[in-house]
Design a protein around this motif. Structure first.
Motif, PDB file in Angstrom:
ATOM      1  N   ASN A  85     -19.973 -61.954  65.940  1.00  0.00           N
ATOM      2  CA  ASN A  85     -20.647 -60.699  65.607  1.00  0.00           C
ATOM      3  C   ASN A  85     -19.938 -59.560  66.331  1.00  0.00           C
ATOM      4  O   ASN A  85     -19.960 -59.514  67.566  1.00  0.00           O
ATOM      5  CB  ASN A  85     -22.101 -60.728  66.095  1.00  0.00           C
ATOM      6  CG  ASN A  85     -22.963 -61.756  65.406  1.00  0.00           C
ATOM      7  OD1 ASN A  85     -23.695 -61.441  64.495  1.00  0.00           O
ATOM      8  ND2 ASN A  85     -22.885 -63.011  65.859  1.00  0.00           N
ATOM      9  N   ALA A  86     -19.303 -58.637  65.607  1.00  0.00           N
ATOM     10  CA  ALA A  86     -18.651 -57.474  66.219  1.00  0.00           C
ATOM     11  C   ALA A  86     -19.745 -56.464  66.566  1.00  0.00           C
ATOM     12  O   ALA A  86     -20.352 -55.861  65.676  1.00  0.00           O
ATOM     13  CB  ALA A  86     -17.634 -56.859  65.267  1.00  0.00           C
ATOM     14  N   LEU A  87     -19.999 -56.302  67.865  1.00  0.00           N
ATOM     15  CA  LEU A  87     -21.074 -55.407  68.293  1.00  0.00           C
ATOM     16  C   LEU A  87     -20.697 -53.951  68.061  1.00  0.00           C
ATOM     17  O   LEU A  87     -19.536 -53.563  68.156  1.00  0.00           O
ATOM     18  CB  LEU A  87     -21.398 -55.635  69.762  1.00  0.00           C
ATOM     19  CG  LEU A  87     -21.935 -57.029  70.116  1.00  0.00           C
ATOM     20  CD1 LEU A  87     -22.307 -57.088  71.592  1.00  0.00           C
ATOM     21  CD2 LEU A  87     -23.130 -57.409  69.255  1.00  0.00           C
ATOM     22  N   PRO A 120     -26.896 -67.314  64.072  1.00  0.00           N
ATOM     23  CA  PRO A 120     -27.489 -65.984  64.145  1.00  0.00           C
ATOM     24  C   PRO A 120     -26.490 -64.876  63.795  1.00  0.00           C
ATOM     25  O   PRO A 120     -25.400 -64.808  64.363  1.00  0.00           O
ATOM     26  CB  PRO A 120     -27.923 -65.870  65.606  1.00  0.00           C
ATOM     27  CG  PRO A 120     -28.124 -67.278  66.061  1.00  0.00           C
ATOM     28  CD  PRO A 120     -27.042 -68.041  65.348  1.00  0.00           C
ATOM     29  N   VAL A 121     -26.888 -64.024  62.849  1.00  0.00           N
ATOM     30  CA  VAL A 121     -26.174 -62.784  62.534  1.00  0.00           C
ATOM     31  C   VAL A 121     -27.061 -61.676  63.092  1.00  0.00           C
ATOM     32  O   VAL A 121     -28.193 -61.497  62.655  1.00  0.00           O
ATOM     33  CB  VAL A 121     -25.968 -62.610  61.017  1.00  0.00           C
ATOM     34  CG1 VAL A 121     -25.343 -61.252  60.718  1.00  0.00           C
ATOM     35  CG2 VAL A 121     -25.124 -63.743  60.446  1.00  0.00           C
ATOM     36  N   LEU A 122     -26.554 -60.978  64.084  1.00  0.00           N
ATOM     37  CA  LEU A 122     -27.341 -59.964  64.786  1.00  0.00           C
ATOM     38  C   LEU A 122     -27.512 -58.700  63.948  1.00  0.00           C
ATOM     39  O   LEU A 122     -26.586 -58.293  63.246  1.00  0.00           O
ATOM     40  CB  LEU A 122     -26.667 -59.622  66.105  1.00  0.00           C
ATOM     41  CG  LEU A 122     -26.531 -60.803  67.076  1.00  0.00           C
ATOM     42  CD1 LEU A 122     -25.542 -60.478  68.181  1.00  0.00           C
ATOM     43  CD2 LEU A 122     -27.890 -61.178  67.643  1.00  0.00           C
ATOM     44  N   ASP A 123     -28.668 -58.087  64.018  1.00  0.00           N
ATOM     45  CA  ASP A 123     -28.919 -56.819  63.329  1.00  0.00           C
ATOM     46  C   ASP A 123     -28.145 -55.694  64.006  1.00  0.00           C
ATOM     47  O   ASP A 123     -27.982 -55.688  65.226  1.00  0.00           O
ATOM     48  CB  ASP A 123     -30.411 -56.478  63.351  1.00  0.00           C
ATOM     49  CG  ASP A 123     -31.243 -57.342  62.415  1.00  0.00           C
ATOM     50  OD1 ASP A 123     -30.660 -58.192  61.696  1.00  0.00           O
ATOM     51  OD2 ASP A 123     -32.471 -57.180  62.415  1.00  0.00           O
ATOM     52  N   GLY A 124     -27.688 -54.724  63.218  1.00  0.00           N
ATOM     53  CA  GLY A 124     -27.068 -53.521  63.747  1.00  0.00           C
ATOM     54  C   GLY A 124     -25.604 -53.640  64.113  1.00  0.00           C
ATOM     55  O   GLY A 124     -25.036 -52.720  64.690  1.00  0.00           O
ATOM     56  N   ILE A 125     -24.967 -54.755  63.779  1.00  0.00           N
ATOM     57  CA  ILE A 125     -23.564 -54.973  64.140  1.00  0.00           C
ATOM     58  C   ILE A 125     -22.621 -54.299  63.146  1.00  0.00           C
ATOM     59  O   ILE A 125     -23.049 -53.793  62.114  1.00  0.00           O
ATOM     60  CB  ILE A 125     -23.240 -56.478  64.221  1.00  0.00           C
ATOM     61  CG1 ILE A 125     -23.502 -57.158  62.874  1.00  0.00           C
ATOM     62  CG2 ILE A 125     -24.040 -57.130  65.342  1.00  0.00           C
ATOM     63  CD1 ILE A 125     -23.058 -58.594  62.789  1.00  0.00           C
ATOM     64  N   VAL A 126     -21.330 -54.315  63.469  1.00  0.00           N
ATOM     65  CA  VAL A 126     -20.307 -53.759  62.589  1.00  0.00           C
ATOM     66  C   VAL A 126     -19.934 -54.759  61.503  1.00  0.00           C
ATOM     67  O   VAL A 126     -19.877 -54.424  60.321  1.00  0.00           O
ATOM     68  CB  VAL A 126     -19.048 -53.357  63.392  1.00  0.00           C
ATOM     69  CG1 VAL A 126     -17.928 -52.878  62.475  1.00  0.00           C
ATOM     70  CG2 VAL A 126     -19.394 -52.281  64.414  1.00  0.00           C
ATOM     71  N   ARG A 153     -18.511 -60.633  56.494  1.00  0.00           N
ATOM     72  CA  ARG A 153     -19.022 -59.423  55.851  1.00  0.00           C
ATOM     73  C   ARG A 153     -18.974 -58.248  56.813  1.00  0.00           C
ATOM     74  O   ARG A 153     -19.221 -58.398  58.003  1.00  0.00           O
ATOM     75  CB  ARG A 153     -20.461 -59.648  55.412  1.00  0.00           C
ATOM     76  CG  ARG A 153     -21.075 -58.477  54.669  1.00  0.00           C
ATOM     77  CD  ARG A 153     -22.357 -58.823  53.952  1.00  0.00           C
ATOM     78  NE  ARG A 153     -22.123 -59.958  53.066  1.00  0.00           N
ATOM     79  CZ  ARG A 153     -22.938 -61.009  52.969  1.00  0.00           C
ATOM     80  NH1 ARG A 153     -24.031 -61.079  53.683  1.00  0.00           N
ATOM     81  NH2 ARG A 153     -22.661 -61.991  52.146  1.00  0.00           N
ATOM     82  N   VAL A 154     -18.689 -57.068  56.272  1.00  0.00           N
ATOM     83  CA  VAL A 154     -18.851 -55.816  57.013  1.00  0.00           C
ATOM     84  C   VAL A 154     -20.304 -55.406  56.810  1.00  0.00           C
ATOM     85  O   VAL A 154     -20.776 -55.336  55.684  1.00  0.00           O
ATOM     86  CB  VAL A 154     -17.885 -54.725  56.489  1.00  0.00           C
ATOM     87  CG1 VAL A 154     -18.190 -53.385  57.145  1.00  0.00           C
ATOM     88  CG2 VAL A 154     -16.443 -55.130  56.714  1.00  0.00           C
ATOM     89  N   GLU A 155     -21.003 -55.147  57.904  1.00  0.00           N
ATOM     90  CA  GLU A 155     -22.419 -54.784  57.846  1.00  0.00           C
ATOM     91  C   GLU A 155     -22.652 -53.287  57.906  1.00  0.00           C
ATOM     92  O   GLU A 155     -23.643 -52.805  57.382  1.00  0.00           O
ATOM     93  CB  GLU A 155     -23.186 -55.460  58.990  1.00  0.00           C
ATOM     94  CG  GLU A 155     -23.383 -56.944  58.802  1.00  0.00           C
ATOM     95  CD  GLU A 155     -24.340 -57.287  57.668  1.00  0.00           C
ATOM     96  OE1 GLU A 155     -25.324 -56.552  57.436  1.00  0.00           O
ATOM     97  OE2 GLU A 155     -24.089 -58.297  56.997  1.00  0.00           O
ATOM     98  N   SER A 156     -21.796 -52.558  58.622  1.00  0.00           N
ATOM     99  CA  SER A 156     -22.015 -51.120  58.761  1.00  0.00           C
ATOM    100  C   SER A 156     -20.696 -50.430  59.067  1.00  0.00           C
ATOM    101  O   SER A 156     -19.709 -51.075  59.411  1.00  0.00           O
ATOM    102  CB  SER A 156     -23.016 -50.839  59.886  1.00  0.00           C
ATOM    103  OG  SER A 156     -22.411 -51.061  61.151  1.00  0.00           O
ATOM    104  N   MET A 157     -20.709 -49.117  58.980  1.00  0.00           N
ATOM    105  CA  MET A 157     -19.531 -48.319  59.308  1.00  0.00           C
ATOM    106  C   MET A 157     -19.659 -47.744  60.725  1.00  0.00           C
ATOM    107  O   MET A 157     -18.957 -46.812  61.080  1.00  0.00           O
ATOM    108  CB  MET A 157     -19.342 -47.192  58.279  1.00  0.00           C
ATOM    109  CG  MET A 157     -19.037 -47.703  56.876  1.00  0.00           C
ATOM    110  SD  MET A 157     -17.685 -48.904  56.804  1.00  0.00           S
ATOM    111  CE  MET A 157     -16.314 -47.898  57.299  1.00  0.00           C
TER     112      MET A 157
END
Length: 190
Positions: A85-87, A120-126, A153-157
């Motif tokens: 998980n990229a924080l 676990p895939v953490l919420d709010g990660i990159v 997957r990319v979760e956010s920018m």
């Protein structure tokens, strides 16, 4: 005698002490990645690494280094899987909790969902990369864990969390700053 052999002997004569090694390598920024898995009872386990990297495109492989004494690493080896998980830049508190908190409390108040592999895939990660353990190699006082990518997957920018010179920070691309100025977004909120 070759020049390389002479250089090698000279380098051995000037052994590098651990403190200096850490001090100099602290000048190389690293990403902050939470490596997660679950145990046989579906309880989450995790640790933070600054050594996550791509290894191969074909087949798709990634890796990270973990201290031999890591209890999370034992759980990962038993499960045969992990998620990297990229924080994000705003997740320093979560990073500290996963890095230093008691194993049974590392996921207290952390929001996450299970990947298809059960990690676990953490919420709010990159971004995240879900893997099956491909190989574990002993290297010095650490183990190199190589994972075969099963999903990603990319979760956010959001900007990623970085570790540099013994401290946390986030990355802000100079290209992003330039684009924001051109579009006028840097004036919003002033």
């Amino acid at each position: 005698m070759s020049e390389g052999a002479t250089h090698s002997r000279t380098a051995d004569a000037h052994a590098v002490d651990g403190r200096r090694f850490r001090e100099v390598l602290g000048n190389f920024p690293t990403s902050v990645v939470a490596i997660t898995t679950t145990d046989g009872e579906a309880r989450p386990h995790g640790m933070v690494v600054g050594t996550f990297t791509s290894v191969s495109l074909d087949p798709p492989l990634v890796s990270f280094l973990a201290d031999r004494s890591s209890t999370t690493l034992r759980t990962i080896r038993a499960a045969g899987r992990f998620c990297a998980n990229a924080l994000a830049g705003n997740q320093e508190r979560l990073s500290r909790q996963l890095a230093t908190g008691p194993a049974g409390q590392r996921f207290d108040s952390a929001m996450w969902h299970a990947s298809d592999l059960g990690n676990p895939v953490l919420d709010g990660i990159v971004a995240w990369v879900d893997c099956a353990v491909e190989r574990v190699v002993e290297i010095g006082d650490h183990l190199l864990v190589v994972g075969r990518v099963r999903d990603l997957r990319v979760e956010s920018m959001k900007t990623p969390l970085l570790f540099f010179r013994s401290g946390y920070g986030d990355y802000l691309s100079s290209t992003s700053v330039l684009m924001d100025r051109l579009v006028g977004w840097d004036e919003i909120g002033r």
